[in-house]
Design an enzyme around this catalytic site. Structure first.
Site, PDB file in Angstrom:
ATOM      1  N   TYR A  86      58.011  -4.865  63.564  1.00  0.00           N
ATOM      2  CA  TYR A  86      57.861  -4.449  64.961  1.00  0.00           C
ATOM      3  C   TYR A  86      58.341  -3.008  65.183  1.00  0.00           C
ATOM      4  O   TYR A  86      57.634  -2.190  65.756  1.00  0.00           O
ATOM      5  CB  TYR A  86      58.759  -5.315  65.846  1.00  0.00           C
ATOM      6  CG  TYR A  86      58.279  -6.673  66.257  1.00  0.00           C
ATOM      7  CD1 TYR A  86      57.749  -6.882  67.520  1.00  0.00           C
ATOM      8  CD2 TYR A  86      58.428  -7.773  65.426  1.00  0.00           C
ATOM      9  CE1 TYR A  86      57.370  -8.140  67.950  1.00  0.00           C
ATOM     10  CE2 TYR A  86      58.046  -9.036  65.841  1.00  0.00           C
ATOM     11  CZ  TYR A  86      57.520  -9.223  67.106  1.00  0.00           C
ATOM     12  OH  TYR A  86      57.152 -10.472  67.527  1.00  0.00           O
TER      13      TYR A  86
ATOM     14  N   GLU B 227      37.880 -10.054  80.048  1.00  0.00           N
ATOM     15  CA  GLU B 227      36.788 -11.008  80.283  1.00  0.00           C
ATOM     16  C   GLU B 227      36.147 -11.448  78.973  1.00  0.00           C
ATOM     17  O   GLU B 227      35.521 -12.501  78.898  1.00  0.00           O
ATOM     18  CB  GLU B 227      35.733 -10.435  81.233  1.00  0.00           C
ATOM     19  CG  GLU B 227      34.921  -9.302  80.648  1.00  0.00           C
ATOM     20  CD  GLU B 227      33.846  -8.773  81.603  1.00  0.00           C
ATOM     21  OE1 GLU B 227      33.169  -9.595  82.246  1.00  0.00           O
ATOM     22  OE2 GLU B 227      33.697  -7.543  81.708  1.00  0.00           O
TER      23      GLU B 227
ATOM     24  N   SER C 175      70.774 -10.071  76.809  1.00  0.00           N
ATOM     25  CA  SER C 175      69.843 -10.853  77.627  1.00  0.00           C
ATOM     26  C   SER C 175      70.251 -12.327  77.697  1.00  0.00           C
ATOM     27  O   SER C 175      70.291 -12.926  78.780  1.00  0.00           O
ATOM     28  CB  SER C 175      68.440 -10.759  77.044  1.00  0.00           C
ATOM     29  OG  SER C 175      68.063  -9.424  76.907  1.00  0.00           O
TER      30      SER C 175
ATOM     31  N   HIS D 107      34.940  -8.634  85.966  1.00  0.00           N
ATOM     32  CA  HIS D 107      34.123  -7.579  85.389  1.00  0.00           C
ATOM     33  C   HIS D 107      34.329  -6.264  86.122  1.00  0.00           C
ATOM     34  O   HIS D 107      34.419  -6.268  87.345  1.00  0.00           O
ATOM     35  CB  HIS D 107      32.643  -7.999  85.479  1.00  0.00           C
ATOM     36  CG  HIS D 107      31.732  -7.090  84.755  1.00  0.00           C
ATOM     37  ND1 HIS D 107      31.715  -7.013  83.371  1.00  0.00           N
ATOM     38  CD2 HIS D 107      30.820  -6.183  85.199  1.00  0.00           C
ATOM     39  CE1 HIS D 107      30.812  -6.117  83.003  1.00  0.00           C
ATOM     40  NE2 HIS D 107      30.260  -5.592  84.091  1.00  0.00           N
TER      41      HIS D 107
ATOM     42  N   LYS E 209      62.386   1.534  74.716  1.00  0.00           N
ATOM     43  CA  LYS E 209      61.209   1.623  73.840  1.00  0.00           C
ATOM     44  C   LYS E 209      59.935   1.671  74.663  1.00  0.00           C
ATOM     45  O   LYS E 209      59.062   2.508  74.439  1.00  0.00           O
ATOM     46  CB  LYS E 209      61.221   0.426  72.881  1.00  0.00           C
ATOM     47  CG  LYS E 209      60.072   0.290  71.911  1.00  0.00           C
ATOM     48  CD  LYS E 209      58.844  -0.381  72.462  1.00  0.00           C
ATOM     49  CE  LYS E 209      59.068  -1.749  73.067  1.00  0.00           C
ATOM     50  NZ  LYS E 209      59.411  -2.787  72.144  1.00  0.00           N
TER      51      LYS E 209
ATOM     52  N   GLU F  62      56.089   0.335  66.096  1.00  0.00           N
ATOM     53  CA  GLU F  62      56.239   0.837  67.474  1.00  0.00           C
ATOM     54  C   GLU F  62      56.710   2.285  67.460  1.00  0.00           C
ATOM     55  O   GLU F  62      56.178   3.146  68.170  1.00  0.00           O
ATOM     56  CB  GLU F  62      57.212  -0.045  68.261  1.00  0.00           C
ATOM     57  CG  GLU F  62      56.608  -1.406  68.616  1.00  0.00           C
ATOM     58  CD  GLU F  62      57.510  -2.273  69.470  1.00  0.00           C
ATOM     59  OE1 GLU F  62      58.728  -1.996  69.551  1.00  0.00           O
ATOM     60  OE2 GLU F  62      56.999  -3.245  70.064  1.00  0.00           O
TER      61      GLU F  62
ATOM     62  N   CYS G 285      63.913  -3.089  73.907  1.00  0.00           N
ATOM     63  CA  CYS G 285      62.668  -3.265  74.677  1.00  0.00           C
ATOM     64  C   CYS G 285      62.471  -2.244  75.791  1.00  0.00           C
ATOM     65  O   CYS G 285      61.390  -1.657  75.906  1.00  0.00           O
ATOM     66  CB  CYS G 285      62.651  -4.650  75.328  1.00  0.00           C
ATOM     67  SG  CYS G 285      63.439  -5.955  74.385  1.00  0.00           S
TER      68      CYS G 285
ATOM     69  N   CYS H 163      68.301  -5.130  74.273  1.00  0.00           N
ATOM     70  CA  CYS H 163      67.049  -5.011  75.035  1.00  0.00           C
ATOM     71  C   CYS H 163      67.108  -3.887  76.054  1.00  0.00           C
ATOM     72  O   CYS H 163      66.242  -3.015  76.098  1.00  0.00           O
ATOM     73  CB  CYS H 163      66.732  -6.343  75.716  1.00  0.00           C
ATOM     74  SG  CYS H 163      65.371  -6.231  76.884  1.00  0.00           S
TER      75      CYS H 163
HETATM   76  P1  NDP Z   1      61.098  -6.992  61.232  1.00  0.00           P
HETATM   77  O1  NDP Z   1      61.742  -8.186  60.680  1.00  0.00           O
HETATM   78  O2  NDP Z   1      60.037  -7.119  62.248  1.00  0.00           O
HETATM   79  O3  NDP Z   1      60.501  -6.118  60.033  1.00  0.00           O
HETATM   80  C1  NDP Z   1      61.309  -5.695  58.987  1.00  0.00           C
HETATM   81  C2  NDP Z   1      60.454  -4.870  58.055  1.00  0.00           C
HETATM   82  O4  NDP Z   1      61.283  -4.233  57.093  1.00  0.00           O
HETATM   83  C3  NDP Z   1      59.436  -5.707  57.279  1.00  0.00           C
HETATM   84  O5  NDP Z   1      58.260  -4.960  57.163  1.00  0.00           O
HETATM   85  C4  NDP Z   1      60.124  -5.896  55.938  1.00  0.00           C
HETATM   86  O6  NDP Z   1      59.217  -6.024  54.880  1.00  0.00           O
HETATM   87  C5  NDP Z   1      60.856  -4.597  55.791  1.00  0.00           C
HETATM   88  N1  NDP Z   1      62.060  -4.707  54.962  1.00  0.00           N
HETATM   89  C6  NDP Z   1      63.045  -5.620  55.062  1.00  0.00           C
HETATM   90  N2  NDP Z   1      63.990  -5.390  54.146  1.00  0.00           N
HETATM   91  C7  NDP Z   1      63.606  -4.289  53.455  1.00  0.00           C
HETATM   92  C8  NDP Z   1      64.170  -3.563  52.378  1.00  0.00           C
HETATM   93  N3  NDP Z   1      65.323  -3.920  51.836  1.00  0.00           N
HETATM   94  N4  NDP Z   1      63.485  -2.498  51.918  1.00  0.00           N
HETATM   95  C9  NDP Z   1      62.305  -2.134  52.456  1.00  0.00           C
HETATM   96  N5  NDP Z   1      61.722  -2.793  53.493  1.00  0.00           N
HETATM   97  C10 NDP Z   1      62.369  -3.860  53.972  1.00  0.00           C
HETATM   98  O7  NDP Z   1      62.321  -6.092  61.746  1.00  0.00           O
HETATM   99  P2  NDP Z   1      62.425  -4.881  62.749  1.00  0.00           P
HETATM  100  O8  NDP Z   1      63.610  -4.143  62.303  1.00  0.00           O
HETATM  101  O9  NDP Z   1      61.133  -4.155  62.896  1.00  0.00           O
HETATM  102  O10 NDP Z   1      62.719  -5.609  64.135  1.00  0.00           O
HETATM  103  C11 NDP Z   1      63.724  -6.614  64.218  1.00  0.00           C
HETATM  104  C12 NDP Z   1      63.308  -7.689  65.150  1.00  0.00           C
HETATM  105  O11 NDP Z   1      63.451  -7.249  66.486  1.00  0.00           O
HETATM  106  C13 NDP Z   1      61.844  -8.110  65.047  1.00  0.00           C
HETATM  107  O12 NDP Z   1      61.631  -9.049  64.046  1.00  0.00           O
HETATM  108  C14 NDP Z   1      61.562  -8.670  66.402  1.00  0.00           C
HETATM  109  O13 NDP Z   1      61.905 -10.010  66.421  1.00  0.00           O
HETATM  110  C15 NDP Z   1      62.471  -7.856  67.302  1.00  0.00           C
HETATM  111  N6  NDP Z   1      61.705  -6.828  68.003  1.00  0.00           N
HETATM  112  C16 NDP Z   1      60.777  -7.228  68.924  1.00  0.00           C
HETATM  113  C17 NDP Z   1      60.021  -6.296  69.581  1.00  0.00           C
HETATM  114  C18 NDP Z   1      58.991  -6.751  70.561  1.00  0.00           C
HETATM  115  O14 NDP Z   1      59.059  -7.871  71.027  1.00  0.00           O
HETATM  116  N7  NDP Z   1      58.012  -5.919  70.884  1.00  0.00           N
HETATM  117  C19 NDP Z   1      60.174  -4.866  69.344  1.00  0.00           C
HETATM  118  C20 NDP Z   1      61.143  -4.555  68.343  1.00  0.00           C
HETATM  119  C21 NDP Z   1      61.870  -5.521  67.708  1.00  0.00           C
HETATM  120  P3  NDP Z   1      58.589  -7.441  54.414  1.00  0.00           P
HETATM  121  O15 NDP Z   1      57.504  -7.742  55.384  1.00  0.00           O
HETATM  122  O16 NDP Z   1      58.105  -7.145  53.050  1.00  0.00           O
HETATM  123  O17 NDP Z   1      59.704  -8.423  54.455  1.00  0.00           O
END
Ligand code: NDP
Length: 450
Positions: free
Chosen positions: A177, A440, A15, A435, A51, A181, A48, A43
């Site tokens: 995320y 709203e 992107s 409405h 998905k 999702e 995106c 994406c």
């Molecule tokens: P995120 O950073 O959103 O979440 C990662 C998750 O994995 C957290 O819950 C984290 O836990 C956990 N985690 C990280 N390391 C470990 C580990 N070693 N063992 C166990 N759990 C772990 O990453 P995603 O992979 O879900 O998505 C990547 C990015 O892509 C997102 O941050 C977002 O920016 C983007 N994205 C955006 C979307 C949208 O706009 N709708 C859709 C999909 C992705 P903890 O919280 O404890 O750190």
């Protein structure tokens, strides 16, 4: 003045890279873009877009059920995974073609190969060496999978879009995320889904009230959310994956999806050879104009690991093009970047969480409303919607809006304009509602909740 083959060489046609390349070319720059995988990047290909198509697909399960309350009888609909998967793939291929057309029509040269820097102005690509005045690294990110015995038996979101067969039982590791999702996608399409998260409450970084609300909604929809649980190992036999956790429990599933974050894709690009500094997690370090420590090398998007969001990468790409080839000094304001999570129901959010806002504003006022959406009065579905407005009582500014409910992303996108423009609660109150809509509610919240 040194002569270069290109004014700008972009590495990565996702992107951000595509936007920077197109805009720069339209401003008269000689631009090439290198892409080793697929045009459109994460994406378009494994993020995106597919998905969202899967989210639409998953929601039909509820739509068919909800139809009964509206008099529609005889729902015998069967889900066919290959149809959804392959229709999605055809759409992605169409979009790949559109991206190719956009680049070509703008006059950007596309090089479908890996590009590696030899020095700050020299790039090795497709068996030859080219030079560029400026280089933009827009290589995105890649799923990061923790190390544990049996991790080879897992998949990431990359593979989830192309599964040969639809699984009956799915374990999702992570609580961000992608995890929530895909929990909604797999559950909606008929799988038995368990989401295992290492902490106490998933979606860290989002508003706590929203996180708890989503947890309830997902659980009501049949997703098992297991918290404070870490994977220890996976044994793989006859297609079944026996997953063992640190609390001594185990779970047998057909598919394990690891969604534990995405790492900047910065290795093997010759960044070291060019002297580009990287952060500990591999992110390319840039200043507020996306310049690395090497003055003619820039980086944007997931590879700089600021906000891994497509519209942010696109904004950064626009910024680069204007600054490099229009002589502007644009900067991006990262405050109030709205975002949505397409879990079921969706989350839409703009501005700080209630917890952050309490730290920031001495006199924070919270308006909150939880209700049953009108559609479900007849469908009988127990789904609820939550909306929150955060107001700084000192100047009456609405500082944040959070929502969990159908089309939350669509609603919050509109509200984010008002919040970016500095709208006050009085402005919201003076706005006439539409409405009957859920939206709203945001202009009719009169009673302070906290
Ligand atoms: P995120 O950073 O959103 O979440 C990662 C998750 O994995 C957290 O819950 C984290 O836990 C956990 N985690 C990280 N390391 C470990 C580990 N070693 N063992 C166990 N759990 C772990 O990453 P995603 O992979 O879900 O998505 C990547 C990015 O892509 C997102 O941050 C977002 O920016 C983007 N994205 C955006 C979307 C949208 O706009 N709708 C859709 C999909 C992705 P903890 O919280 O404890 O750190």
């Amino acid at each position: 003045m040194a002569h270069y083959d290109y004014d700008l060489f972009v590495i990565g046609a996702g992107s951000g890279g595509v936007r920077a390349a197109r805009m720069s070319a339209s401003f008269g720059a000689r631009v090439a873009i290198a892409e080793e995988r697929y045009l459109g990047g994460t994406c378009v290909n494994v993020g995106c877009v597919p998905k969202k198509l899967f989210v639409y697909g998953a929601h039909f399960a509820e739509d068919f059920e909800d139809a009964a309350g509206y008099g529609w009888q005889g729902n015998g609909a069967q889900f066919d995974w290959p149809t959804l998967r392959d229709n999605k793939t055809r759409e992605i291929e169409r979009l790949n073609g559109i991206y190719r057309g956009l680049l070509t029509n703008a006059g950007v040269e596309i090089l479908e190969a890996r590009a590696v820097l030899e020095d700050a102005h020299t790039i090795r690509v497709a068996g030859s060496t080219v030079t560029a005045r400026d280089i933009l690294v827009a290589t995105g990110s890649w799923p990061s999978v923790p190390d544990f015995p049996g991790r080879d038996a897992t998949i990431t979101s990359n593979e989830a879009f192309y599964l040969p067969e639809f699984p009956d039982r799915v374990l999702i590791l992570g609580g961000g995320y992608i995890a929530v999702e895909f929990a909604g996608i797999f559950a909606g399409l008929g799988a038995d889904v368990t989401l295992a998260y290492r902490g106490e409450l998933f979606l860290r970084g989002f508003d706590e009230g929203i996180r708890r609300f989503v947890l309830d909604e997902m659980t009501t929809k049949g997703v098992t959310v297991a918290t404070s649980k870490r994977i220890e190992s996976i044994e793989h036999a006859d297609g079944t994956k026996r997953c063992r956790f640190d609390d001594g429990t185990s779970l047998d599933v057909d598919l394990v999806l690891v969604a534990t974050g995405r790492r900047p894709a910065s290795t093997g690009l010759g960044l070291e050879a060019a002297g580009v500094a990287l952060a500990e997690n591999g992110a390319v370090v840039v200043d507020d104009a996306y310049r690395t420590n090497v003055p003619n090398i820039y980086a944007i998007g997931d590879v700089i690991d600021r906000m891994q969001l497509t519209p942010v990468a696109i904004a950064e790409g626009m910024c680069i093009a204007h600054n490099l080839f229009r002589g502007e000094e644009r900067r991006i304001n990262y405050a109030n970047v709205p975002t949505a999570i397409f879990c079921q129901p969706n989350i839409g959010t703009v501005g700080p969480t209630e917890e952050e806002a309490r730290q920031r504003y001495a006199n924070l006022v919270v308006y909150e409303s939880a209700f049953k959406p009108m559609k479900h009065t007849l469908s009988g579905r127990p789904e609820r919607t939550l909306m929150k407005l955060l107001v700084n009582a000192d100047d009456d500014r609405v500082v944040a809006a959070h929502m969990c409910g159908p089309e939350a992303g669509e609603i919050i996108q509109g509200l984010s304009v008002a919040i970016t423009a500095g709208a006050t609660k009085a402005d919201f109150d003076a706005t006439i509602g539409i409405h009957p809509t859920a939206a709203e509610e945001f202009v009719t919240m009169r009673d302070v909740t906290r």
